[in-house]
Motif scaffolding. Sequence first.
Motif, PDB file in Angstrom:
ATOM      1  N   GLY A  81       1.848 -12.046   7.420  1.00  0.00           N
ATOM      2  CA  GLY A  81       1.254 -10.902   6.725  1.00  0.00           C
ATOM      3  C   GLY A  81       2.104  -9.641   6.748  1.00  0.00           C
ATOM      4  O   GLY A  81       1.750  -8.641   6.143  1.00  0.00           O
ATOM      5  N   THR A  82       3.252  -9.689   7.446  1.00  0.00           N
ATOM      6  CA  THR A  82       4.109  -8.498   7.509  1.00  0.00           C
ATOM      7  C   THR A  82       4.646  -8.136   6.125  1.00  0.00           C
ATOM      8  O   THR A  82       4.801  -6.963   5.804  1.00  0.00           O
ATOM      9  CB  THR A  82       5.289  -8.746   8.460  1.00  0.00           C
ATOM     10  OG1 THR A  82       4.796  -9.358   9.644  1.00  0.00           O
ATOM     11  CG2 THR A  82       5.975  -7.456   8.840  1.00  0.00           C
ATOM     12  N   GLU A  84       3.191  -8.469   3.253  1.00  0.00           N
ATOM     13  CA  GLU A  84       2.168  -7.716   2.518  1.00  0.00           C
ATOM     14  C   GLU A  84       2.234  -6.241   2.903  1.00  0.00           C
ATOM     15  O   GLU A  84       2.198  -5.356   2.048  1.00  0.00           O
ATOM     16  CB  GLU A  84       0.771  -8.236   2.889  1.00  0.00           C
ATOM     17  CG  GLU A  84       0.333  -9.455   2.132  1.00  0.00           C
ATOM     18  CD  GLU A  84      -1.026  -9.932   2.595  1.00  0.00           C
ATOM     19  OE1 GLU A  84      -1.643  -9.275   3.452  1.00  0.00           O
ATOM     20  OE2 GLU A  84      -1.470 -10.981   2.107  1.00  0.00           O
ATOM     21  N   GLN A  85       2.330  -6.001   4.208  1.00  0.00           N
ATOM     22  CA  GLN A  85       2.374  -4.616   4.667  1.00  0.00           C
ATOM     23  C   GLN A  85       3.631  -3.921   4.161  1.00  0.00           C
ATOM     24  O   GLN A  85       3.606  -2.728   3.857  1.00  0.00           O
ATOM     25  CB  GLN A  85       2.326  -4.564   6.195  1.00  0.00           C
ATOM     26  CG  GLN A  85       1.009  -5.028   6.797  1.00  0.00           C
ATOM     27  CD  GLN A  85      -0.161  -4.145   6.400  1.00  0.00           C
ATOM     28  OE1 GLN A  85       0.005  -2.971   6.092  1.00  0.00           O
ATOM     29  NE2 GLN A  85      -1.349  -4.702   6.391  1.00  0.00           N
ATOM     30  N   MET A  86       4.728  -4.670   4.064  1.00  0.00           N
ATOM     31  CA  MET A  86       5.958  -4.070   3.553  1.00  0.00           C
ATOM     32  C   MET A  86       5.802  -3.713   2.076  1.00  0.00           C
ATOM     33  O   MET A  86       6.264  -2.663   1.633  1.00  0.00           O
ATOM     34  CB  MET A  86       7.132  -5.039   3.746  1.00  0.00           C
ATOM     35  CG  MET A  86       7.609  -5.100   5.184  1.00  0.00           C
ATOM     36  SD  MET A  86       8.769  -6.424   5.495  1.00  0.00           S
ATOM     37  CE  MET A  86      10.156  -5.907   4.535  1.00  0.00           C
ATOM     38  N   ALA A  87       5.131  -4.603   1.331  1.00  0.00           N
ATOM     39  CA  ALA A  87       4.931  -4.337  -0.099  1.00  0.00           C
ATOM     40  C   ALA A  87       4.005  -3.140  -0.306  1.00  0.00           C
ATOM     41  O   ALA A  87       4.070  -2.469  -1.325  1.00  0.00           O
ATOM     42  CB  ALA A  87       4.352  -5.568  -0.777  1.00  0.00           C
ATOM     43  N   LEU A  88       3.143  -2.878   0.689  1.00  0.00           N
ATOM     44  CA  LEU A  88       2.189  -1.779   0.561  1.00  0.00           C
ATOM     45  C   LEU A  88       2.692  -0.499   1.221  1.00  0.00           C
ATOM     46  O   LEU A  88       1.994   0.506   1.236  1.00  0.00           O
ATOM     47  CB  LEU A  88       0.847  -2.182   1.178  1.00  0.00           C
ATOM     48  CG  LEU A  88       0.094  -3.281   0.438  1.00  0.00           C
ATOM     49  CD1 LEU A  88      -1.116  -3.725   1.227  1.00  0.00           C
ATOM     50  CD2 LEU A  88      -0.323  -2.799  -0.937  1.00  0.00           C
ATOM     51  N   ALA A  89       3.877  -0.549   1.806  1.00  0.00           N
ATOM     52  CA  ALA A  89       4.419   0.643   2.455  1.00  0.00           C
ATOM     53  C   ALA A  89       4.782   1.683   1.401  1.00  0.00           C
ATOM     54  O   ALA A  89       5.202   1.322   0.307  1.00  0.00           O
ATOM     55  CB  ALA A  89       5.638   0.269   3.279  1.00  0.00           C
ATOM     56  N   PRO A  90       4.613   2.967   1.744  1.00  0.00           N
ATOM     57  CA  PRO A  90       4.898   4.015   0.747  1.00  0.00           C
ATOM     58  C   PRO A  90       6.383   4.316   0.584  1.00  0.00           C
ATOM     59  O   PRO A  90       6.776   5.448   0.389  1.00  0.00           O
ATOM     60  CB  PRO A  90       4.147   5.227   1.312  1.00  0.00           C
ATOM     61  CG  PRO A  90       4.073   4.983   2.763  1.00  0.00           C
ATOM     62  CD  PRO A  90       4.040   3.505   2.969  1.00  0.00           C
ATOM     63  N   VAL A  91       7.211   3.292   0.705  1.00  0.00           N
ATOM     64  CA  VAL A  91       8.644   3.423   0.417  1.00  0.00           C
ATOM     65  C   VAL A  91       9.008   2.270  -0.513  1.00  0.00           C
ATOM     66  O   VAL A  91       8.319   1.262  -0.515  1.00  0.00           O
ATOM     67  CB  VAL A  91       9.506   3.341   1.691  1.00  0.00           C
ATOM     68  CG1 VAL A  91       9.502   4.626   2.450  1.00  0.00           C
ATOM     69  CG2 VAL A  91       9.056   2.209   2.579  1.00  0.00           C
TER      70      VAL A  91
ATOM     71  N   ASP B  70       4.010   4.927  -5.049  1.00  0.00           N
ATOM     72  CA  ASP B  70       4.050   5.229  -3.622  1.00  0.00           C
ATOM     73  C   ASP B  70       2.952   6.204  -3.182  1.00  0.00           C
ATOM     74  O   ASP B  70       2.492   6.151  -2.049  1.00  0.00           O
ATOM     75  CB  ASP B  70       5.417   5.791  -3.239  1.00  0.00           C
ATOM     76  CG  ASP B  70       6.469   4.686  -3.163  1.00  0.00           C
ATOM     77  OD1 ASP B  70       6.068   3.506  -3.168  1.00  0.00           O
ATOM     78  OD2 ASP B  70       7.657   5.011  -3.094  1.00  0.00           O
ATOM     79  N   ARG B  73       0.046   4.085  -2.471  1.00  0.00           N
ATOM     80  CA  ARG B  73       0.275   3.272  -1.265  1.00  0.00           C
ATOM     81  C   ARG B  73       0.148   4.116  -0.004  1.00  0.00           C
ATOM     82  O   ARG B  73      -0.230   3.619   1.054  1.00  0.00           O
ATOM     83  CB  ARG B  73       1.647   2.603  -1.343  1.00  0.00           C
ATOM     84  CG  ARG B  73       1.660   1.429  -2.326  1.00  0.00           C
ATOM     85  CD  ARG B  73       2.891   0.589  -2.169  1.00  0.00           C
ATOM     86  NE  ARG B  73       3.989   1.089  -2.980  1.00  0.00           N
ATOM     87  CZ  ARG B  73       4.162   0.780  -4.261  1.00  0.00           C
ATOM     88  NH1 ARG B  73       3.323  -0.011  -4.874  1.00  0.00           N
ATOM     89  NH2 ARG B  73       5.176   1.261  -4.933  1.00  0.00           N
ATOM     90  N   HIS B  82      -4.312 -11.856   7.604  1.00  0.00           N
ATOM     91  CA  HIS B  82      -3.273 -11.965   8.627  1.00  0.00           C
ATOM     92  C   HIS B  82      -3.140 -10.626   9.331  1.00  0.00           C
ATOM     93  O   HIS B  82      -3.327  -9.575   8.737  1.00  0.00           O
ATOM     94  CB  HIS B  82      -1.954 -12.349   7.978  1.00  0.00           C
ATOM     95  CG  HIS B  82      -2.019 -13.656   7.251  1.00  0.00           C
ATOM     96  ND1 HIS B  82      -2.235 -14.845   7.889  1.00  0.00           N
ATOM     97  CD2 HIS B  82      -1.938 -13.944   5.931  1.00  0.00           C
ATOM     98  CE1 HIS B  82      -2.258 -15.817   7.008  1.00  0.00           C
ATOM     99  NE2 HIS B  82      -2.094 -15.296   5.794  1.00  0.00           N
ATOM    100  N   ALA B  84      -0.464  -9.270  10.496  1.00  0.00           N
ATOM    101  CA  ALA B  84       0.817  -8.594  10.286  1.00  0.00           C
ATOM    102  C   ALA B  84       1.450  -8.186  11.612  1.00  0.00           C
ATOM    103  O   ALA B  84       1.960  -7.079  11.761  1.00  0.00           O
ATOM    104  CB  ALA B  84       0.667  -7.386   9.357  1.00  0.00           C
ATOM    105  N   LEU B 101       6.930   1.681   9.329  1.00  0.00           N
ATOM    106  CA  LEU B 101       6.925   1.178   7.966  1.00  0.00           C
ATOM    107  C   LEU B 101       6.159   2.126   7.034  1.00  0.00           C
ATOM    108  O   LEU B 101       6.500   2.283   5.866  1.00  0.00           O
ATOM    109  CB  LEU B 101       6.260  -0.200   7.955  1.00  0.00           C
ATOM    110  CG  LEU B 101       6.816  -1.261   7.039  1.00  0.00           C
ATOM    111  CD1 LEU B 101       8.289  -1.459   7.289  1.00  0.00           C
ATOM    112  CD2 LEU B 101       6.063  -2.559   7.241  1.00  0.00           C
TER     113      LEU B 101
END
Lengths: 224, 205
Positions: A81-82, A84-91, B70, B73, B82, B84, B101
């Motif tokens: 699931g990491t 997903e979190q990367m895709a949702l990060a504000p960068v 962004d 987000r 999951h 994460a 992150l």
Amino acid sequence: MNAFSVLSAVVQRDLLVALRRKSEVLTTLFFFVIVVSLFPLGIGPEMDLLRKIAPGVLWVAALLATMLSLNRLFAADHADGTLEQMALAPVPLGLLVTGKVVAHWLVSGLPLVLIAPLLGLQFDLAPRALTVLMISLLLGTPLLSLIGAIGAALTLGVRGGGVLVSLLTLPLYIPALIFGAGAVEADISGLGAAGHLSLLAALLALAAFFAPWATTAALRIALE
Amino acid sequence: MLTATHLACVRGDRRLFAGLGFTLEAGAWIYLTGENGSGKTSLLRILVGLSPPEAGEILWQGTPITSLGDDYRKAVTYLGHHNALKEELTASENLCMGAALAGIVLEKSEATKMLAEVGLAGREELPVRFLSQGQKRRVALARLLWSKSPLWVLDEPFVALDAAAVLWLAETLAEHLAAGGMAILTSHQEVAIAGSTMQTLRLAA
């Protein structure tokens, strides 16, 4: 917090994970060492022949070793699931992908570059040729990581992705192989490696620009 | 304010839902319910922008989320099925990396304090793979403590949690809502959050 610190956080995390799971890192390196060492053993002490095949053997082995490590580039992040979190990060995701590729290169590309001169000795390469070999791998292995990332992202979540990623990326590795091995050959035959190395560097610059973008697009599709 | 209009979702050749719409005001939360396979997770993934809807639009403060990028987000914290978490990293490393992150610098001492709050005092230096399912979920939920996002989207946050942790999460949610936050969560058990406006959204299979 600026973009650079997010990038370095991703690199740091991946390196830390690799450090705690050493077996995977060492697999790539040992594969490279063993494959390269098999050739002198199989062919015997025919120095002229060994010198002639050395660049090709070392480069093909580097290609295959990189191939071996591509599967774990995104698979673990996808499973836990990491990603997903990367895709949702504000960068921008492309930045995080670049971080992952940098970490991948540090873990599985850089060791190959460092050990290559030692393995080159088995092929009776001259010190100058060994230096060129190192430079060509230094320019080439990041290129392999960048291109491989596209393949790894495209086959993410696909059954039998391991075989598929080889079929997808190995053809794309051909230019790197030609110019990388070509540089060493050119140096041995006295033609000078500058032309080949410049082309390799140009390919690296091109890939550094486009590969993260393509990888990001593939990852977004995989996550949908 | 989060507004969804005429959302539709198709998985394979099955239409999970269509014409779905709601408005979520500051301080309110949505309790998303429905049978297994009714599309709860799909809806949440559409709402956070991971997958595009088949039809319809999602507006955040009146602007479509697709054009916010962004900025949207930054406004959302999502916790999926999951956790994460990286199994090899310790609980506190996982928490700090997760924050990094999102662009938030978390000191180790702060992470330790947050992990203590979720009931993991003394286990912050343990690699996550040695933790139980419920403890892993607690580490994952600890991100809510550093999150500055107004909108929390939580997929089955109560799974694997014990009674004390359920209580803690309900309190944390109540505080978040009282401060003008919003939340959308799915759960198969009844959830009570003190002093908040709840909307129930039921997806029919």
